[in-house]
Scaffold this motif. Sequence first.
Motif, PDB file in Angstrom:
ATOM      1  N   ASN A 153      14.293  -1.591   4.264  1.00 31.51           N
ATOM      2  CA  ASN A 153      13.999  -1.343   5.679  1.00 31.51           C
ATOM      3  C   ASN A 153      14.647  -2.407   6.567  1.00 31.51           C
ATOM      4  OD1 ASN A 153      12.427   1.058   5.802  1.00 31.51           O
ATOM      5  ND2 ASN A 153      10.675  -0.049   4.941  1.00 31.51           N
ATOM      6  N   GLU A 154      14.570  -3.651   6.121  1.00 33.30           N
ATOM      7  CA  GLU A 154      15.173  -4.740   6.885  1.00 33.30           C
ATOM      8  C   GLU A 154      16.689  -4.583   6.951  1.00 33.30           C
ATOM      9  OE1 GLU A 154      13.812  -8.218   4.900  1.00 33.30           O
ATOM     10  OE2 GLU A 154      11.721  -7.958   5.542  1.00 33.30           O
ATOM     11  N   GLU A 162       5.940   4.045  -6.493  1.00 35.18           N
ATOM     12  CA  GLU A 162       5.207   5.067  -5.732  1.00 35.18           C
ATOM     13  C   GLU A 162       6.105   5.812  -4.741  1.00 35.18           C
ATOM     14  OE1 GLU A 162       3.848   1.887  -6.132  1.00 35.18           O
ATOM     15  OE2 GLU A 162       2.677   2.703  -7.810  1.00 35.18           O
ATOM     16  N   GLY A 163       7.358   5.448  -4.675  1.00 37.49           N
ATOM     17  CA  GLY A 163       8.276   6.129  -3.768  1.00 37.49           C
ATOM     18  C   GLY A 163       8.352   5.522  -2.380  1.00 37.49           C
ATOM     19  N   ASN A 164       7.730   4.368  -2.187  1.00 36.38           N
ATOM     20  CA  ASN A 164       7.764   3.699  -0.877  1.00 36.38           C
ATOM     21  C   ASN A 164       9.054   2.896  -0.726  1.00 36.38           C
ATOM     22  OD1 ASN A 164       5.028   4.495  -0.156  1.00 36.38           O
ATOM     23  ND2 ASN A 164       4.341   3.000  -1.689  1.00 36.38           N
ATOM     24  N   ILE A 165       9.702   3.053   0.425  1.00 37.84           N
ATOM     25  CA  ILE A 165      10.937   2.303   0.687  1.00 37.84           C
ATOM     26  C   ILE A 165      10.628   0.805   0.644  1.00 37.84           C
ATOM     27  CG2 ILE A 165      12.740   1.817   2.376  1.00 37.84           C
ATOM     28  CD1 ILE A 165      13.042   4.526   1.153  1.00 37.84           C
ATOM     29  N   LEU A 208      16.092   1.512  -3.940  1.00 40.34           N
ATOM     30  CA  LEU A 208      15.610   1.770  -2.585  1.00 40.34           C
ATOM     31  C   LEU A 208      14.097   1.818  -2.464  1.00 40.34           C
ATOM     32  CD1 LEU A 208      18.086   4.650  -1.667  1.00 40.34           C
ATOM     33  CD2 LEU A 208      18.271   2.242  -1.011  1.00 40.34           C
ATOM     34  N   ALA A 209      13.394   2.237  -3.519  1.00 37.34           N
ATOM     35  CA  ALA A 209      11.953   2.465  -3.420  1.00 37.34           C
ATOM     36  C   ALA A 209      11.225   1.906  -4.637  1.00 37.34           C
ATOM     37  CB  ALA A 209      11.670   3.951  -3.274  1.00 37.34           C
ATOM     38  N   ILE A 259      20.259   6.377   1.040  1.00 37.76           N
ATOM     39  CA  ILE A 259      19.674   7.224  -0.004  1.00 37.76           C
ATOM     40  C   ILE A 259      20.760   8.027  -0.713  1.00 37.76           C
ATOM     41  CG2 ILE A 259      18.197   9.243  -0.370  1.00 37.76           C
ATOM     42  CD1 ILE A 259      16.350   8.092   1.817  1.00 37.76           C
ATOM     43  N   GLU A 260      21.766   8.445   0.013  1.00 37.68           N
ATOM     44  CA  GLU A 260      22.868   9.198  -0.581  1.00 37.68           C
ATOM     45  C   GLU A 260      23.759   8.303  -1.432  1.00 37.68           C
ATOM     46  OE1 GLU A 260      25.099  11.266   2.346  1.00 37.68           O
ATOM     47  OE2 GLU A 260      23.471  12.639   2.894  1.00 37.68           O
ATOM     48  N   GLU A 261      23.883   7.040  -1.035  1.00 37.11           N
ATOM     49  CA  GLU A 261      24.848   6.152  -1.680  1.00 37.11           C
ATOM     50  C   GLU A 261      24.275   5.366  -2.854  1.00 37.11           C
ATOM     51  OE1 GLU A 261      27.609   5.148   2.271  1.00 37.11           O
ATOM     52  OE2 GLU A 261      26.181   3.665   1.505  1.00 37.11           O
ATOM     53  N   ARG A 262      22.953   5.141  -2.902  1.00 34.96           N
ATOM     54  CA  ARG A 262      22.384   4.256  -3.914  1.00 34.96           C
ATOM     55  C   ARG A 262      21.361   4.973  -4.789  1.00 34.96           C
ATOM     56  NH1 ARG A 262      21.165  -1.200  -0.306  1.00 34.96           N
ATOM     57  NH2 ARG A 262      23.256  -1.362   0.641  1.00 34.96           N
ATOM     58  N   PRO A 263      21.186   4.448  -5.996  1.00 35.45           N
ATOM     59  CA  PRO A 263      20.158   5.030  -6.867  1.00 35.45           C
ATOM     60  C   PRO A 263      18.764   4.749  -6.323  1.00 35.45           C
ATOM     61  CG  PRO A 263      21.157   3.086  -7.876  1.00 35.45           C
ATOM     62  CD  PRO A 263      21.973   3.401  -6.655  1.00 35.45           C
TER      63      PRO A 263
END
Length: 209
Positions: free
Chosen positions: A157-158, A149-152, A145-146, A137-141
């Motif tokens: 996850n994999e 709706e904000g779901n990873i 990542l999501a 989360i710190e390294e990528r936009p």
Amino acid sequence: MRGKLRAFWLALAVILTAVAVLLCVAATLMGSLYIRPSGDPQQTVIRFFDAVKRGDTAEAYACLSDYESAGLENVPETKDGQLLYQALKDSYDYTLSGDCRVEGLNAVQRVKFTHLNVGQAASDAAAKVGDVLAVLIEERPREELADAEGNILDSVNEEAFLTALNQVLADPMHYTRSTELETHLVYNGTDWRIVTSPELMTALMGGLS
């Protein structure tokens, strides 16, 4: 005349009974000779575990009395499954404990079998996923990542679990366990074969039953 016939049938019955007894004795002796075991059952144990160590499943199965396949040759489709599968294979080792006990057509050899604790490794990796995600989360936009709706994303996850698993397996000795096994064998008239047990199969699967 009747007395002679009666004596004749009595004598014949005695002879037939004696012949039957002799045939039974002969059959027993012949059977004992036929099924007298040859070879060294301990060599079958060594052959089996050596084959397991080098990943030769065909050779390993040839040592078993009750399995043509136990699934050890099936490589998982997922990357994390493949990583655990390879780590498990690399962890296999064994030592014989004492002599092989032979009783008739049966034998027992104790074996100390070393293997990866797959369940513990996977569990510890899962516990690290949160930390790995925090780094991502710190390294990528956010859009990488999501979803909207904000779901990873599942792929993220994999990736996080695979990264965590690699971190865990960087120290495989921490997850290596040894299991004491009583390896039973039976002579099938030709050679000695191992009779599988739940304990043996669980150890081969890395502690998973």
